[in-house]
Structure formats: structure tokens, C-alpha cells
Design an enzyme around this catalytic site. Sequence first.
Site, PDB file in Angstrom:
ATOM      1  N   TYR A 112       0.814  -1.366  -0.023  1.00  0.00           N
ATOM      2  CA  TYR A 112       0.003  -0.005  -0.080  1.00  0.00           C
ATOM      3  C   TYR A 112       0.829   1.209   0.045  1.00  0.00           C
ATOM      4  O   TYR A 112       0.623   2.234  -0.692  1.00  0.00           O
ATOM      5  CB  TYR A 112      -0.883   0.058   1.063  1.00  0.00           C
ATOM      6  CG  TYR A 112      -1.950  -1.133   1.168  1.00  0.00           C
ATOM      7  CD1 TYR A 112      -3.099  -0.631   0.255  1.00  0.00           C
ATOM      8  CD2 TYR A 112      -1.851  -2.267   1.703  1.00  0.00           C
ATOM      9  CE1 TYR A 112      -3.858  -1.884   0.122  1.00  0.00           C
ATOM     10  CE2 TYR A 112      -2.953  -3.196   1.538  1.00  0.00           C
ATOM     11  CZ  TYR A 112      -3.966  -2.991   1.006  1.00  0.00           C
ATOM     12  OH  TYR A 112      -4.828  -3.994   0.768  1.00  0.00           O
TER      13      TYR A 112
ATOM     14  N   ASN B 196     -13.674   1.131  -3.738  1.00  0.00           N
ATOM     15  CA  ASN B 196     -13.995   1.028  -5.229  1.00  0.00           C
ATOM     16  C   ASN B 196     -13.013   0.184  -5.779  1.00  0.00           C
ATOM     17  O   ASN B 196     -12.613   0.306  -6.690  1.00  0.00           O
ATOM     18  CB  ASN B 196     -13.281   2.394  -5.732  1.00  0.00           C
ATOM     19  CG  ASN B 196     -14.302   3.568  -5.013  1.00  0.00           C
ATOM     20  OD1 ASN B 196     -15.407   3.699  -5.258  1.00  0.00           O
ATOM     21  ND2 ASN B 196     -13.746   4.512  -4.353  1.00  0.00           N
TER      22      ASN B 196
ATOM     23  N   CYS C 219      -6.422  -5.680  -7.064  1.00  0.00           N
ATOM     24  CA  CYS C 219      -6.131  -5.280  -5.425  1.00  0.00           C
ATOM     25  C   CYS C 219      -5.411  -6.165  -5.024  1.00  0.00           C
ATOM     26  O   CYS C 219      -4.962  -5.916  -4.010  1.00  0.00           O
ATOM     27  CB  CYS C 219      -7.550  -4.771  -5.201  1.00  0.00           C
ATOM     28  SG  CYS C 219      -8.841  -5.089  -6.366  1.00  0.00           S
ATOM     29  N   HIS C 220      -5.527  -7.565  -5.435  1.00  0.00           N
ATOM     30  CA  HIS C 220      -5.029  -8.741  -4.533  1.00  0.00           C
ATOM     31  C   HIS C 220      -3.434  -8.398  -4.598  1.00  0.00           C
ATOM     32  O   HIS C 220      -2.787  -9.176  -4.126  1.00  0.00           O
ATOM     33  CB  HIS C 220      -5.665  -9.990  -5.040  1.00  0.00           C
ATOM     34  CG  HIS C 220      -5.219 -10.082  -6.447  1.00  0.00           C
ATOM     35  ND1 HIS C 220      -6.299  -9.777  -7.467  1.00  0.00           N
ATOM     36  CD2 HIS C 220      -4.401 -10.913  -6.901  1.00  0.00           C
ATOM     37  CE1 HIS C 220      -5.806 -10.224  -8.611  1.00  0.00           C
ATOM     38  NE2 HIS C 220      -4.609 -10.942  -8.179  1.00  0.00           N
TER      39      HIS C 220
ATOM     40  N   GLU D 247      -0.233 -17.053  -9.317  1.00  0.00           N
ATOM     41  CA  GLU D 247       0.157 -16.024 -10.511  1.00  0.00           C
ATOM     42  C   GLU D 247       1.511 -15.986 -10.531  1.00  0.00           C
ATOM     43  O   GLU D 247       2.429 -15.685 -11.604  1.00  0.00           O
ATOM     44  CB  GLU D 247      -0.509 -14.528 -10.284  1.00  0.00           C
ATOM     45  CG  GLU D 247      -1.753 -14.581 -10.148  1.00  0.00           C
ATOM     46  CD  GLU D 247      -2.378 -13.141 -10.500  1.00  0.00           C
ATOM     47  OE1 GLU D 247      -1.471 -12.308 -10.573  1.00  0.00           O
ATOM     48  OE2 GLU D 247      -3.494 -12.938 -10.723  1.00  0.00           O
TER      49      GLU D 247
END
Length: 89
Positions: free
Chosen positions: A29, A52, A59-60, A86
Amino acid sequence: MSQKSNKVTFADNVREVVRRIPKGHVMTYKEVATMTGRPNAYRAVGNILAKNYDPNIPCHRVIKSDGKTGGYNRGRNNKAKMLKNEGVL
DNA sequence: CGTATGACGTGCA
DNA sequence: GTGCACGCCATAC
């Protein structure tokens, strides 16, 4: 480009940055906040994503500075698992 | 305009 | 190493 009549708010910036995160890469972040220009606004970053979060935004891939996954959909889902899936160790 | 909230971060006990 | 409290910024009401 450049947002002319478009009001780019912190939220828009954060979403764009997060969307730019390549696969197999994760950012904290604080990193995202720094990319947006507010290295001290990691608080707002989480708030923006929290309110949002878009399906087009990974966002993960945004995790805490501790290396923890933090949260995803208001919960923890399998963020760590999907990240590993991933290619993120 | 002021208050409250939030998927955080850091420091100290 | 773990837990608690405070601080920071932006958005929503």
C-alpha cells in the site's frame, strides 16, 4: 491523457497504478501511495480500494509492507493463494 | 463544514 | 515475538 475535464482523484490514480501492476508482482500500500504521489497516504489507498475495488483491478496484488496479503474483498478470500497462482512467492 | 470511517504503518510495553 | 494505541490521508455522510 492527461485528465483535462476529468477530475482525477486519488482514487482514480490509485486504481490506475494498481492496474499497472504486472503479473507476478506485488506492491505494498505504501508503494502504491508513493506512486500516486502521497507516500503517507497509504491509509487513503486502502480506503479507496476498499470502497472502489474494480474487477479489472488486481487489488489482490496490493499487500501490506509486512508481506502479508492484507485483504481483498472486505475479507481475505484466497489472496495469498491466488498470488502464488500468479507466480508470487 | 465537521465528523466518522478504513483492505495501514510504526512505535512502545 | 505479540498486542495495543496513536497517527496519517482521502472519501462519504
